[in-house]
Motif scaffolding. Sequence first.
Motif, PDB file in Angstrom:
ATOM      1  N   ARG A 199       0.853  -1.196   0.000  1.00  0.00           N
ATOM      2  CA  ARG A 199       0.000   0.000   0.000  1.00  0.00           C
ATOM      3  C   ARG A 199       0.887   1.244   0.000  1.00  0.00           C
ATOM      4  O   ARG A 199       1.389   1.657   1.035  1.00  0.00           O
ATOM      5  N   PRO A 200       1.125   1.831  -1.170  1.00  0.00           N
ATOM      6  CA  PRO A 200       2.064   2.961  -1.248  1.00  0.00           C
ATOM      7  C   PRO A 200       1.645   4.183  -0.440  1.00  0.00           C
ATOM      8  O   PRO A 200       2.494   5.004  -0.103  1.00  0.00           O
ATOM      9  N   ALA A 224       8.992  -6.314  -7.636  1.00  0.00           N
ATOM     10  CA  ALA A 224      10.173  -5.446  -7.689  1.00  0.00           C
ATOM     11  C   ALA A 224      10.618  -5.018  -6.288  1.00  0.00           C
ATOM     12  O   ALA A 224      11.795  -4.750  -6.063  1.00  0.00           O
ATOM     13  N   LEU A 225       9.700  -4.973  -5.331  1.00  0.00           N
ATOM     14  CA  LEU A 225      10.052  -4.591  -3.957  1.00  0.00           C
ATOM     15  C   LEU A 225      10.905  -5.649  -3.280  1.00  0.00           C
ATOM     16  O   LEU A 225      11.738  -5.333  -2.433  1.00  0.00           O
ATOM     17  N   VAL A 226      10.696  -6.914  -3.601  1.00  0.00           N
ATOM     18  CA  VAL A 226      11.380  -7.991  -2.901  1.00  0.00           C
ATOM     19  C   VAL A 226      12.448  -8.678  -3.732  1.00  0.00           C
ATOM     20  O   VAL A 226      13.238  -9.453  -3.218  1.00  0.00           O
ATOM     21  N   SER A 229      10.812   2.115  -0.712  1.00  0.00           N
ATOM     22  CA  SER A 229      12.080   1.749  -0.063  1.00  0.00           C
ATOM     23  C   SER A 229      11.849   1.223   1.352  1.00  0.00           C
ATOM     24  O   SER A 229      12.505   0.270   1.775  1.00  0.00           O
ATOM     25  N   GLU A 230      10.917   1.818   2.084  1.00  0.00           N
ATOM     26  CA  GLU A 230      10.585   1.314   3.422  1.00  0.00           C
ATOM     27  C   GLU A 230       9.976  -0.080   3.338  1.00  0.00           C
ATOM     28  O   GLU A 230      10.325  -0.971   4.110  1.00  0.00           O
ATOM     29  N   ALA A 231       9.078  -0.267   2.391  1.00  0.00           N
ATOM     30  CA  ALA A 231       8.435  -1.563   2.219  1.00  0.00           C
ATOM     31  C   ALA A 231       9.457  -2.625   1.824  1.00  0.00           C
ATOM     32  O   ALA A 231       9.457  -3.733   2.361  1.00  0.00           O
TER      33      ALA A 231
END
Length: 62
Positions: A4-5, A35-37, A11-13
Amino acid sequence: MNHRPRLWSASEAAEVLRPLARDADLVIASDDELALVADPAAHSSMAANRAWLRRASRDPKW
């Protein structure tokens, strides 16, 4: 995943979710969530999937 942006930055996520995803047996995510992980060096979802599979094939717990 369900990033949930509006609640936290990418970057925090990624900082929180990347270690969790590494220990997961299965990660279900959209391309943008993957892409986050994924490995930050992966420039596409295909490359991210390949990197994920390479890591899984080397990991003895798999």
